[in-house]
Write a protein that holds these residues in place. Sequence first.
Motif, PDB file in Angstrom:
ATOM      1  N   CYS A 298      -2.083   6.716   6.509  1.00  0.00           N
ATOM      2  CA  CYS A 298      -2.991   5.568   6.484  1.00  0.00           C
ATOM      3  C   CYS A 298      -3.206   5.068   7.910  1.00  0.00           C
ATOM      4  O   CYS A 298      -2.246   4.724   8.602  1.00  0.00           O
ATOM      5  CB  CYS A 298      -2.401   4.454   5.621  1.00  0.00           C
ATOM      6  SG  CYS A 298      -3.419   2.961   5.539  1.00  0.00           S
TER       7      CYS A 298
ATOM      8  N   THR B 196       0.856  -1.177   0.000  1.00  0.00           N
ATOM      9  CA  THR B 196       0.000   0.000   0.000  1.00  0.00           C
ATOM     10  C   THR B 196       0.895   1.232   0.000  1.00  0.00           C
ATOM     11  O   THR B 196       1.632   1.472   0.954  1.00  0.00           O
ATOM     12  CB  THR B 196      -0.923   0.013   1.232  1.00  0.00           C
ATOM     13  OG1 THR B 196      -1.697  -1.184   1.247  1.00  0.00           O
ATOM     14  CG2 THR B 196      -1.872   1.194   1.187  1.00  0.00           C
TER      15      THR B 196
ATOM     16  N   SER C 168      -2.850   5.633  -4.129  1.00  0.00           N
ATOM     17  CA  SER C 168      -3.923   6.621  -4.292  1.00  0.00           C
ATOM     18  C   SER C 168      -3.465   7.870  -5.022  1.00  0.00           C
ATOM     19  O   SER C 168      -4.257   8.766  -5.293  1.00  0.00           O
ATOM     20  CB  SER C 168      -4.486   7.006  -2.915  1.00  0.00           C
ATOM     21  OG  SER C 168      -3.477   7.629  -2.128  1.00  0.00           O
TER      22      SER C 168
ATOM     23  N   LEU D 296      -0.768  -0.898  -4.526  1.00  0.00           N
ATOM     24  CA  LEU D 296      -1.988  -0.095  -4.468  1.00  0.00           C
ATOM     25  C   LEU D 296      -1.608   1.328  -4.094  1.00  0.00           C
ATOM     26  O   LEU D 296      -0.998   1.557  -3.052  1.00  0.00           O
ATOM     27  CB  LEU D 296      -2.945  -0.679  -3.428  1.00  0.00           C
ATOM     28  CG  LEU D 296      -4.308  -0.007  -3.277  1.00  0.00           C
ATOM     29  CD1 LEU D 296      -5.145  -0.215  -4.532  1.00  0.00           C
ATOM     30  CD2 LEU D 296      -5.029  -0.551  -2.048  1.00  0.00           C
TER      31      LEU D 296
ATOM     32  N   ALA E  13      -6.680   2.246   0.021  1.00  0.00           N
ATOM     33  CA  ALA E  13      -6.983   1.211   1.007  1.00  0.00           C
ATOM     34  C   ALA E  13      -7.703   1.846   2.189  1.00  0.00           C
ATOM     35  O   ALA E  13      -7.267   2.875   2.705  1.00  0.00           O
ATOM     36  CB  ALA E  13      -5.699   0.545   1.478  1.00  0.00           C
TER      37      ALA E  13
ATOM     38  N   ALA F 213      -8.339  -3.301   6.576  1.00  0.00           N
ATOM     39  CA  ALA F 213      -7.708  -4.612   6.403  1.00  0.00           C
ATOM     40  C   ALA F 213      -8.009  -5.456   7.622  1.00  0.00           C
ATOM     41  O   ALA F 213      -8.245  -4.926   8.724  1.00  0.00           O
ATOM     42  CB  ALA F 213      -6.197  -4.464   6.213  1.00  0.00           C
TER      43      ALA F 213
ATOM     44  N   LEU G  69      -7.627  -7.041   2.351  1.00  0.00           N
ATOM     45  CA  LEU G  69      -7.553  -5.589   2.293  1.00  0.00           C
ATOM     46  C   LEU G  69      -8.669  -5.076   1.396  1.00  0.00           C
ATOM     47  O   LEU G  69      -8.885  -5.597   0.302  1.00  0.00           O
ATOM     48  CB  LEU G  69      -6.188  -5.151   1.763  1.00  0.00           C
ATOM     49  CG  LEU G  69      -5.910  -3.639   1.780  1.00  0.00           C
ATOM     50  CD1 LEU G  69      -4.449  -3.368   2.124  1.00  0.00           C
ATOM     51  CD2 LEU G  69      -6.234  -3.024   0.424  1.00  0.00           C
ATOM     52  N   THR G  70      -9.371  -4.036   1.875  1.00  0.00           N
ATOM     53  CA  THR G  70     -10.509  -3.473   1.150  1.00  0.00           C
ATOM     54  C   THR G  70     -10.200  -2.046   0.727  1.00  0.00           C
ATOM     55  O   THR G  70      -9.614  -1.271   1.482  1.00  0.00           O
ATOM     56  CB  THR G  70     -11.775  -3.481   2.030  1.00  0.00           C
ATOM     57  OG1 THR G  70     -12.036  -4.818   2.457  1.00  0.00           O
ATOM     58  CG2 THR G  70     -12.979  -2.956   1.268  1.00  0.00           C
ATOM     59  N   THR G  71     -10.599  -1.688  -0.495  1.00  0.00           N
ATOM     60  CA  THR G  71     -10.380  -0.345  -1.012  1.00  0.00           C
ATOM     61  C   THR G  71     -11.655   0.488  -0.885  1.00  0.00           C
ATOM     62  O   THR G  71     -12.740  -0.034  -0.608  1.00  0.00           O
ATOM     63  CB  THR G  71      -9.961  -0.373  -2.493  1.00  0.00           C
ATOM     64  OG1 THR G  71     -11.102  -0.737  -3.293  1.00  0.00           O
ATOM     65  CG2 THR G  71      -8.831  -1.363  -2.718  1.00  0.00           C
TER      66      THR G  71
ATOM     67  N   THR H  92       3.055   4.118   3.138  1.00  0.00           N
ATOM     68  CA  THR H  92       1.993   5.111   2.960  1.00  0.00           C
ATOM     69  C   THR H  92       2.366   6.516   3.410  1.00  0.00           C
ATOM     70  O   THR H  92       1.571   7.448   3.256  1.00  0.00           O
ATOM     71  CB  THR H  92       0.730   4.654   3.705  1.00  0.00           C
ATOM     72  OG1 THR H  92       1.100   4.108   4.982  1.00  0.00           O
ATOM     73  CG2 THR H  92       0.019   3.559   2.930  1.00  0.00           C
TER      74      THR H  92
ATOM     75  N   LEU I  92       1.517  -7.856   4.201  1.00  0.00           N
ATOM     76  CA  LEU I  92       1.212  -6.471   3.840  1.00  0.00           C
ATOM     77  C   LEU I  92       2.438  -5.600   4.088  1.00  0.00           C
ATOM     78  O   LEU I  92       3.130  -5.758   5.101  1.00  0.00           O
ATOM     79  CB  LEU I  92       0.053  -5.923   4.676  1.00  0.00           C
ATOM     80  CG  LEU I  92      -1.303  -6.628   4.582  1.00  0.00           C
ATOM     81  CD1 LEU I  92      -2.292  -5.963   5.537  1.00  0.00           C
ATOM     82  CD2 LEU I  92      -1.831  -6.620   3.156  1.00  0.00           C
TER      83      LEU I  92
END
Length: 299
Positions: free
Chosen positions: A234, A9, A34, A32, A80, A83, A92-94, A109, A105
């Motif tokens: 994060c 992430t 952003s 991942l 993300a 998690a 892990l969810t976005t 970040t 993981l």
Amino acid sequence: MQSYDIIITGGSYAGLSAAMALGRSLKKVLVLDSGAPCNQQTPHSHNFLTQDGETPADIARKARAQVAQYPTVHFKNGLAVSAEKTTDGFLLTTSAGEIFEAKQLLFATGVKDEMPAIKGFAECWGISVLHCPYCHGYEVRQTPTGILANGEMAFEYARLISNWTNDLTLFTNGAAQLSEEQLARLAQHGIAINDKEISEIVQEQGQIKHLLFKDGSIHPLRAVYSRPAFRQHCPIPEALGCKLTEMGHLIVDPFQATNIPGIYAAGDATTPMRSVAAAVAAGAMAGASMNKELITATF
């Protein structure tokens, strides 16, 4: 649901460095990102061999292109948001509701700087309001320079920055909170102290022209050093139980592992030494360490 060996992430310098090490180790990796690096308005990066003077964006662009050559590394634009630990690893969810699965993981970040309520500060941040003399001090050497700080940190910061300029003023933005000994040491080295309250950093396109005080007076400057408050960009590592230092950085061991098995961290989220070179080094260590852990678990 897509499964990976590792989800990284944060796709900036530490994350990309780790992804390269893992891609070269034949691991299936998801990066991942952003798209919001903390140095996005910094014009140039320095003190990094082979990349001195390059823009942060160009370094990241070149790095991503090189990492993308490894077919086991995949990229996803996204944020993300949560998690959770599972029997075999993590989910892990976005923010888009996508769910990914991984054995490990890595959080690269960074941190989010919280700008003080001084007009012009945010516009100058990373351009002429600086945090690191090793990254930017040479470019403003021997010019009228300020330090915006107070207390113990102000003294230590002034002592450090005096290496780069003889025209240095400490701006405490209110009553100075320094000991008599510290005041005497600063005076001995020709460092003036200004305790007037600052109304505005008058600037043009991020370049400081002068400080404007609440009493209407001004002080011309070329650069100001400051270390504003920050928070983890994060919140997921802390939610998973990762410990933080008193300053607010994620605690990692020499191999970039946190206190939670399977979770690693690298880059600005873990250290006050905020530089591209340091982030790349930490990412490389994290990638090698995570690969070794995966191998050890099956051999």
